[in-house]
Design an enzyme around this catalytic site. Structure first.
Site, PDB file in Angstrom:
ATOM      1  N   LYS A  10      91.289  30.421  37.668  1.00 51.85           N
ATOM      2  CA  LYS A  10      89.633  29.442  36.874  1.00 51.85           C
ATOM      3  C   LYS A  10      88.975  28.838  38.277  1.00 51.85           C
ATOM      4  O   LYS A  10      90.014  28.267  38.989  1.00 51.85           O
ATOM      5  CB  LYS A  10      90.032  29.117  35.468  1.00 51.85           C
ATOM      6  CG  LYS A  10      90.547  27.474  35.839  1.00 51.85           C
ATOM      7  CD  LYS A  10      90.128  26.433  36.019  1.00 51.85           C
ATOM      8  CE  LYS A  10      90.705  25.380  36.199  1.00 51.85           C
ATOM      9  NZ  LYS A  10      90.665  24.234  36.715  1.00 51.85           N
ATOM     10  N   PRO A  92      97.273  29.759  43.450  1.00 54.95           N
ATOM     11  CA  PRO A  92      98.197  29.282  44.683  1.00 54.95           C
ATOM     12  C   PRO A  92      98.804  28.403  43.437  1.00 54.95           C
ATOM     13  O   PRO A  92      97.898  27.854  42.365  1.00 54.95           O
ATOM     14  CB  PRO A  92      97.148  29.062  45.521  1.00 54.95           C
ATOM     15  CG  PRO A  92      96.167  29.803  45.868  1.00 54.95           C
ATOM     16  CD  PRO A  92      96.039  30.574  44.711  1.00 54.95           C
ATOM     17  N   MET A  93      99.634  27.756  44.000  1.00 59.90           N
ATOM     18  CA  MET A  93     100.028  26.282  42.678  1.00 59.90           C
ATOM     19  C   MET A  93      99.274  25.030  42.991  1.00 59.90           C
ATOM     20  O   MET A  93      99.073  24.605  44.707  1.00 59.90           O
ATOM     21  CB  MET A  93     101.346  26.419  42.669  1.00 59.90           C
ATOM     22  CG  MET A  93     101.443  27.204  41.881  1.00 59.90           C
ATOM     23  SD  MET A  93     103.401  28.040  41.532  1.00 59.90           S
ATOM     24  CE  MET A  93     104.135  27.554  43.225  1.00 59.90           C
ATOM     25  N   GLY A  94      99.061  24.098  42.307  1.00 59.96           N
ATOM     26  CA  GLY A  94      98.548  22.727  42.482  1.00 59.96           C
ATOM     27  C   GLY A  94      97.279  23.308  42.975  1.00 59.96           C
ATOM     28  O   GLY A  94      97.047  21.839  44.049  1.00 59.96           O
ATOM     29  N   ALA A  95      96.348  23.971  42.757  1.00 60.33           N
ATOM     30  CA  ALA A  95      95.507  23.811  43.546  1.00 60.33           C
ATOM     31  C   ALA A  95      94.356  23.475  42.821  1.00 60.33           C
ATOM     32  O   ALA A  95      92.822  23.978  43.244  1.00 60.33           O
ATOM     33  CB  ALA A  95      95.352  25.948  44.163  1.00 60.33           C
ATOM     34  N   GLY A  98      94.290  26.450  37.796  1.00 66.66           N
ATOM     35  CA  GLY A  98      94.837  26.304  35.849  1.00 66.66           C
ATOM     36  C   GLY A  98      96.084  27.780  36.146  1.00 66.66           C
ATOM     37  O   GLY A  98      96.068  28.358  35.203  1.00 66.66           O
ATOM     38  N   GLY A 100      99.609  27.326  36.165  1.00 72.72           N
ATOM     39  CA  GLY A 100     100.341  27.435  35.391  1.00 72.72           C
ATOM     40  C   GLY A 100      99.998  27.323  33.103  1.00 72.72           C
ATOM     41  O   GLY A 100      99.825  28.088  32.741  1.00 72.72           O
ATOM     42  N   SER A 101      98.651  26.968  34.078  1.00 80.07           N
ATOM     43  CA  SER A 101      98.383  26.646  32.569  1.00 80.07           C
ATOM     44  C   SER A 101      97.620  28.145  31.935  1.00 80.07           C
ATOM     45  O   SER A 101      97.946  28.604  30.501  1.00 80.07           O
ATOM     46  CB  SER A 101      96.184  26.496  32.148  1.00 80.07           C
ATOM     47  OG  SER A 101      97.222  24.792  32.872  1.00 80.07           O
ATOM     48  N   SER A 102      97.414  29.431  32.833  1.00 77.06           N
ATOM     49  CA  SER A 102      96.731  30.749  32.517  1.00 77.06           C
ATOM     50  C   SER A 102      98.271  31.756  32.415  1.00 77.06           C
ATOM     51  O   SER A 102      97.848  31.347  30.642  1.00 77.06           O
ATOM     52  CB  SER A 102      96.446  31.609  33.672  1.00 77.06           C
ATOM     53  OG  SER A 102      95.732  32.930  33.371  1.00 77.06           O
ATOM     54  N   ASP A 134      93.987  22.488  30.100  1.00 75.09           N
ATOM     55  CA  ASP A 134      92.931  23.840  31.011  1.00 75.09           C
ATOM     56  C   ASP A 134      93.854  25.306  29.410  1.00 75.09           C
ATOM     57  O   ASP A 134      93.598  25.986  30.265  1.00 75.09           O
ATOM     58  CB  ASP A 134      93.364  24.090  32.005  1.00 75.09           C
ATOM     59  CG  ASP A 134      92.890  23.477  32.762  1.00 75.09           C
ATOM     60  OD1 ASP A 134      91.535  22.610  32.411  1.00 75.09           O
ATOM     61  OD2 ASP A 134      92.934  22.942  34.261  1.00 75.09           O
TER      62      ASP A 134
HETATM   63  O1  C5P Z   1      96.912  18.080  29.766  1.00 75.96           O
HETATM   64  P1  C5P Z   1      97.591  18.310  31.523  1.00 75.96           P
HETATM   65  O2  C5P Z   1      98.602  17.773  31.022  1.00 75.96           O
HETATM   66  O3  C5P Z   1      96.976  19.389  32.455  1.00 75.96           O
HETATM   67  O4  C5P Z   1      97.072  16.441  32.349  1.00 75.96           O
HETATM   68  C1  C5P Z   1      97.816  16.363  33.148  1.00 75.96           C
HETATM   69  C2  C5P Z   1      97.500  14.907  33.473  1.00 75.96           C
HETATM   70  O5  C5P Z   1      95.855  14.802  33.680  1.00 75.96           O
HETATM   71  C3  C5P Z   1      97.363  13.708  31.693  1.00 75.96           C
HETATM   72  O6  C5P Z   1      98.605  13.433  31.662  1.00 75.96           O
HETATM   73  C4  C5P Z   1      96.413  12.646  32.464  1.00 75.96           C
HETATM   74  O7  C5P Z   1      96.899  11.967  33.317  1.00 75.96           O
HETATM   75  C5  C5P Z   1      95.451  13.882  33.145  1.00 75.96           C
HETATM   76  N1  C5P Z   1      94.068  14.076  33.008  1.00 75.96           N
HETATM   77  C6  C5P Z   1      93.539  13.104  32.452  1.00 75.96           C
HETATM   78  N2  C5P Z   1      92.328  13.747  31.322  1.00 75.96           N
HETATM   79  C7  C5P Z   1      91.623  14.872  30.926  1.00 75.96           C
HETATM   80  C8  C5P Z   1      93.027  16.366  31.959  1.00 75.96           C
HETATM   81  C9  C5P Z   1      94.043  15.857  31.871  1.00 75.96           C
HETATM   82  O8  C5P Z   1      93.148  12.307  32.200  1.00 75.96           O
HETATM   83  N3  C5P Z   1      91.349  15.450  30.645  1.00 75.96           N
END
Ligand code: C5P
Length: 310
Positions: A10, A92-95, A98, A100-102, A134
């Site tokens: 995404k 790409p990861m950490g980019a 999404g 991992g979420s996907s 995500d």
């Molecule tokens: O939900 P997810 O595990 O992907 O989020 C990773 C981190 O990003 C959360 O622990 C939080 O620190 C931050 N986050 C946030 N607000 C969001 C989504 C993520 O603060 N709406």
């Protein structure tokens, strides 16, 4: 049973971070868009006396969300199964794309189908949300409005077949650090909820998506100032994309990938050449109808896909 399912990336076409909430997450307003760049997830599934989940991934990922999603779903369905995943990573990861979420959402969609069970959509989205903010978006695909943690979703009009390039420099931005950085600095970078002009600006963009051209909209990502301060090279990539004709050119999620939307595939390919093939991904937007039909094709008649409606 054996299937291979797509797992799309995404982009965030707009991303406003409001205040920090009592649960520690930040309140967001965002526009998600699925793109053609995808991982591929092969799944072999058989009912068994005991559950055993194995993952063979083209890239080693600690605590892979695919395995977590599979455990969660099998527990939810109250079944035991032998499940073997073969994950081919291209996103790409950490980019901020999404990936991992996907992958997690793909697992949640595919497993009930393979088990011959259907699961009410509300339950599916609750499981998705438990895995990450995500993840629920990837149960839908296309263009969507994300509220709350980013997991409360509403459909937006399709944006058409845009061509874009994603530039992923390999710079790693930690999402948690990026959120923390929003709270530092001389001026608070967070969009204040009291600042209704900013919310009105975001609303205007959501409404204009239907009639205006994407290139006419003043879209924004609140993470850009703080992430670009730490990694000025990313700001330089955005400037270069703009010089090459991209509109908009911006960062996705909390980075580090940046992207530019071009008026034609040719313009996008020319821009890609200016960056070099190893860090550039030419992509197209994938709308909701395409997203669902690619999913249906992958799962065949395996089962009703409760999340995709009829
Ligand atoms: O939900 P997810 O595990 O992907 O989020 C990773 C981190 O990003 C959360 O622990 C939080 O620190 C931050 N986050 C946030 N607000 C969001 C989504 C993520 O603060 N709406």
């Amino acid at each position: 049973m054996r299937v291979t399912v797509p797992s799309f990336a995404k982009l965030n076409l707009d991303l406003r971070v409001l205040s920090k909430r009592a649960d520690g997450y930040h309140e967001l307003r965002t526009i998600f868009q699925t793109i053609s760049l995808r991982d591929s997830l092969g799944i072999e599934f058989a009912r068994a006396k005991r559950t055993n989940i194995e993952l063979d991934s083209s890239v080693d990922i600690a605590d892979n969300l695919v395995v977590r999603a599979a455990k969660l779903m099998l527990d939810h369905l109250r079944i035991n199964a032998e499940v073997r995943f073969a994950l081919t990573k291209r996103i790409p990861m950490g980019a901020g794309m999404g990936g991992g979420s996907s992958n997690a959402a793909a697992t949640l969609i595919a497993l009930p189908a393979l088990a011959g069970q259907s699961i009410p959509f509300a339950q599916l989205s609750a499981l998705a949300e438990a895995l990450g903010s995500d993840v629920p978006f990837f149960l839908h695909g296309g263009t969507a409005l994300g509220l709350g943690r980013g997991s409360e979703l509403y459909p937006l009009p399709d944006l058409g077949q845009h061509h874009a390039i994603v530039v992923s420099t390999g710079i790693h931005v930690s999402t948690v650090e990026a959120y923390k950085a929003l709270h530092r600095g001389v001026t608070n970078a967070l969009t204040s909820e009291a600042e209704s002009p900013i919310l009105r600006e975001f609303q205007a963009i959501a409404w204009l998506l239907e009639s205006a051209h994407l290139e006419e909209l003043t879209v924004k990502n609140d993470f850009e100032p703080v992430v670009f301060q730490i990694h000025p090279a990313l700001a330089a990539v955005v400037r270069k994309l703009r010089r090459l004709g991209a509109k908009p050119a911006m960062m996705t999620g909390s980075g580090s990938a940046v992207f530019g939307v071009f008026e034609s595939g040719l313009a996008a390919r020319r821009a890609a050449e200016a960056f070099g093939a190893s860090i550039t991904y030419p992509v197209r937007f994938v709308n909701r109808r395409q997203y669902r039909s690619l999913w249906r094709r992958a799962l065949g008649g395996a089962a009703a896909l409760s999340c995709f409606g009829k």
